[in-house]
Scaffold this motif. Structure first.
Motif, PDB file in Angstrom:
ATOM      1  N   ASP A  27       0.828  -1.207   0.000  1.00  0.00           N
ATOM      2  CA  ASP A  27       0.000   0.000   0.000  1.00  0.00           C
ATOM      3  C   ASP A  27       0.865   1.261   0.000  1.00  0.00           C
ATOM      4  OD1 ASP A  27      -2.239  -1.630   0.054  1.00  0.00           O
ATOM      5  OD2 ASP A  27      -2.620  -1.340   2.203  1.00  0.00           O
ATOM      6  N   THR A  29       3.900   1.533  -1.296  1.00  0.00           N
ATOM      7  CA  THR A  29       4.493   1.732  -2.632  1.00  0.00           C
ATOM      8  C   THR A  29       3.476   2.338  -3.590  1.00  0.00           C
ATOM      9  OG1 THR A  29       4.017  -0.510  -3.446  1.00  0.00           O
ATOM     10  CG2 THR A  29       6.147  -0.160  -2.370  1.00  0.00           C
ATOM     11  N   LEU A  30       2.219   1.930  -3.468  1.00  0.00           N
ATOM     12  CA  LEU A  30       1.179   2.510  -4.324  1.00  0.00           C
ATOM     13  C   LEU A  30       0.998   3.993  -4.009  1.00  0.00           C
ATOM     14  CD1 LEU A  30      -1.574  -0.281  -4.189  1.00  0.00           C
ATOM     15  CD2 LEU A  30       0.060   0.151  -6.031  1.00  0.00           C
ATOM     16  N   GLU A  31       0.959   4.314  -2.725  1.00  0.00           N
ATOM     17  CA  GLU A  31       0.707   5.678  -2.277  1.00  0.00           C
ATOM     18  C   GLU A  31       1.886   6.616  -2.529  1.00  0.00           C
ATOM     19  OE1 GLU A  31       0.107   7.824   2.074  1.00  0.00           O
ATOM     20  OE2 GLU A  31      -0.536   5.745   1.838  1.00  0.00           O
ATOM     21  N   HIS A  34       3.728   5.775  -6.269  1.00  0.00           N
ATOM     22  CA  HIS A  34       2.752   5.801  -7.365  1.00  0.00           C
ATOM     23  C   HIS A  34       2.939   4.599  -8.286  1.00  0.00           C
ATOM     24  CE1 HIS A  34       1.902   9.762  -5.825  1.00  0.00           C
ATOM     25  NE2 HIS A  34       3.175  10.071  -5.976  1.00  0.00           N
ATOM     26  N   PRO A  36       1.989   1.216 -10.132  1.00  0.00           N
ATOM     27  CA  PRO A  36       0.698   0.783 -10.659  1.00  0.00           C
ATOM     28  C   PRO A  36       0.154  -0.410  -9.868  1.00  0.00           C
ATOM     29  CG  PRO A  36       2.467   0.147 -12.156  1.00  0.00           C
ATOM     30  CD  PRO A  36       3.093   0.971 -11.063  1.00  0.00           C
ATOM     31  N   GLU A  37      -1.156  -0.509  -9.806  1.00  0.00           N
ATOM     32  CA  GLU A  37      -1.813  -1.641  -9.146  1.00  0.00           C
ATOM     33  C   GLU A  37      -1.275  -2.946  -9.733  1.00  0.00           C
ATOM     34  OE1 GLU A  37      -4.189  -2.978  -6.212  1.00  0.00           O
ATOM     35  OE2 GLU A  37      -4.256  -0.863  -6.775  1.00  0.00           O
ATOM     36  N   ARG A  77      14.653   7.372  -7.506  1.00  0.00           N
ATOM     37  CA  ARG A  77      13.524   8.102  -6.927  1.00  0.00           C
ATOM     38  C   ARG A  77      14.032   9.376  -6.268  1.00  0.00           C
ATOM     39  NH1 ARG A  77       9.173   5.211  -7.681  1.00  0.00           N
ATOM     40  NH2 ARG A  77       9.443   2.965  -7.869  1.00  0.00           N
ATOM     41  N   GLU A  81      10.682  11.515  -1.941  1.00  0.00           N
ATOM     42  CA  GLU A  81       9.852  10.318  -2.046  1.00  0.00           C
ATOM     43  C   GLU A  81      10.375   9.218  -1.117  1.00  0.00           C
ATOM     44  OE1 GLU A  81       9.161   7.957  -5.868  1.00  0.00           O
ATOM     45  OE2 GLU A  81       7.966   9.767  -6.185  1.00  0.00           O
TER      46      GLU A  81
END
Length: 130
Positions: A27, A29-31, A34, A36-37, A77, A81
């Motif tokens: 979660d 890494t998604l937040e 960004h 992708p799912e 990155r 981030e």
């Protein structure tokens, strides 16, 4: 991508707790990244307490058997981030478990597009498939 490698003390976490840790990191890494799912690559290794050594580097604290050493391999990155990832993942662990912030150590290793092959002997970031 990124690839998250979790190093844990054997017996310090239950199987459902380990799954929760992996979900929280995904979660994050998604937040924060960004990602992708469905972009989920995680491994877990368990160690005898004597073989997962995480000293305090002179910072003056102790670590418990619930310590987590997280190694992340990722494309480059921004610094902001990375710092946000550290804080966000820790906050999720603390909100879910009675987790001591001294028990989390994270290191990130950056690599380039040619360093990733997801299948078929090809570098998908270079071929344009990703």
């Amino acid at each position: 991508m990124p690839l998250l490698q979790f190093n844990l003390v054997q017996g310090s976490w239950t199987k459902p707790q380990v799954k929760t840790i992996l979900d929280l990191a995904y979660d994050t890494t998604l937040e924060v990244f960004h990602a992708p799912e469905g972009d989920r690559y995680q491994t877990v290794s368990f160690f005898d307490p004597d073989y997962l050594v995480m000293a305090d580097t002179g910072l003056g604290f102790n670590r418990s058997p619930h310590r987590i050493m997280l190694n992340i391999r990722t494309r480059p990155r921004p610094e902001a981030e990375k710092l946000t990832f550290y804080k966000t993942f820790l906050a999720k662990l603390q909100a879910t478990f009675d987790f001591d912030p001294h028990d989390l150590m994270i290191d990130m290793v950056e690599n380039g597009d040619a360093d990733w092959s997801f299948a078929n002997g090809q570098a998908q970031f270079i071929t344009g498939e990703l």
